[in-house]
Design a protein around this motif. Structure first.
Motif, mmCIF file in Angstrom:
data_model
loop_
_atom_site.group_PDB
_atom_site.id
_atom_site.type_symbol
_atom_site.label_atom_id
_atom_site.label_comp_id
_atom_site.label_asym_id
_atom_site.label_seq_id
_atom_site.Cartn_x
_atom_site.Cartn_y
_atom_site.Cartn_z
ATOM 1 N N TYR A 80 10.430 -3.536 -0.538
ATOM 2 C CA TYR A 80 9.815 -3.610 0.784
ATOM 3 C C TYR A 80 10.835 -4.273 1.695
ATOM 4 O O TYR A 80 11.654 -5.092 1.248
ATOM 5 C CB TYR A 80 8.487 -4.388 0.772
ATOM 6 C CG TYR A 80 8.645 -5.879 0.708
ATOM 7 C CD1 TYR A 80 8.639 -6.653 1.876
ATOM 8 C CD2 TYR A 80 8.833 -6.529 -0.506
ATOM 9 C CE1 TYR A 80 8.799 -8.022 1.817
ATOM 10 C CE2 TYR A 80 8.987 -7.897 -0.561
ATOM 11 C CZ TYR A 80 8.973 -8.638 0.601
ATOM 12 O OH TYR A 80 9.144 -9.993 0.558
ATOM 13 N N THR A 93 8.143 0.554 2.421
ATOM 14 C CA THR A 93 8.343 0.554 0.980
ATOM 15 C C THR A 93 8.840 1.916 0.527
ATOM 16 O O THR A 93 8.641 2.932 1.198
ATOM 17 C CB THR A 93 7.057 0.173 0.217
ATOM 18 O OG1 THR A 93 7.374 0.058 -1.183
ATOM 19 C CG2 THR A 93 5.949 1.179 0.393
ATOM 20 N N LEU A 114 3.709 -4.623 -6.053
ATOM 21 C CA LEU A 114 4.436 -4.808 -4.799
ATOM 22 C C LEU A 114 3.473 -5.099 -3.652
ATOM 23 O O LEU A 114 3.731 -5.988 -2.834
ATOM 24 C CB LEU A 114 5.286 -3.584 -4.466
ATOM 25 C CG LEU A 114 6.095 -3.789 -3.187
ATOM 26 C CD1 LEU A 114 7.395 -4.481 -3.493
ATOM 27 C CD2 LEU A 114 6.314 -2.496 -2.472
#
Length: 189
Positions: A80, A93, A114
């Motif tokens: 990211y 991302t 994430l």
């Protein structure tokens, strides 16, 4: 923040911040098959430049690149980073999973991990509240993953990749609201 392992079908999938040892993984990703949707493989010099940028990302405070690790083996990458998108600061991302590991839910587990990291980062003042992904309109697996992870399809757009190259690809613009949406469920798929 250290990523927590994600359990999926008894697999230990976790994210490891990018390190010198990930250069071999980057080379394994740099193939015609893996780079099909983003303009093809890069020459070694550009690949080494990319590796150095990945190593330096945490120092900027604007993002992080991770190796996706299954057990003890690096099987992909996910990141990211903060960027300007249409006049707004957002997080972007993107991910790669090596072919022998595709279709097992590894990308979904990595994406879930994430998103948890980015949600935590987005709690700080003056940080973006949206996470975007820009897969090629022709990349069905990545578009399906965006949907599975809870992103909303905004529209198709022309997206410059690599940044600053003057090369544009037709992409879907997917957005996840980091403040309002519940984290995606970790499934078995």
């Amino acid at each position: 923040m250290m990523p927590r392992p994600a359990r999926l079908r008894g697999m230990d999938v976790h994210l490891k911040p990018w390190s010198e040892s990930a250069l071999g993984l980057l080379r394994r990703i740099n193939t015609p098959h893996m780079r099909h949707h983003v303009g093809g493989p890069e020459p070694e010099g550009k690949l080494l430049d990319r590796h150095r940028r990945y190593l330096a990302m945490p120092e900027t405070g604007r993002g992080c690149m991770f190796a996706i690790v299954l057990g003890d083996e690096m099987v992909g990458s996910i990141a990211y980073h903060q960027r300007d998108w249409q006049g707004e600061q957002v997080y972007e991302t993107g991910w790669n999973v090596l072919p022998p590991y595709q279709g097992r839910g590894i990308a979904a587990a990595a994406g879930t991990a994430l998103i948890a990291i980015v949600r935590e980062v987005a709690r700080r003042p003056d940080t973006p509240r949206g996470l975007h992904a820009f897969p090629s309109v022709d990349n069905a697996p990545s578009n399906a993953l965006c949907n599975r992870l809870g992103f909303t399809l905004i529209d198709a757009c022309d997206f410059e990749y690599p940044p600053g190259s003057g090369t544009f690809m037709r992409s879907n613009n997917w957005r996840l609201d980091l403040a309002d949406q519940a984290p995606p469920e970790q499934g078995q798929g």
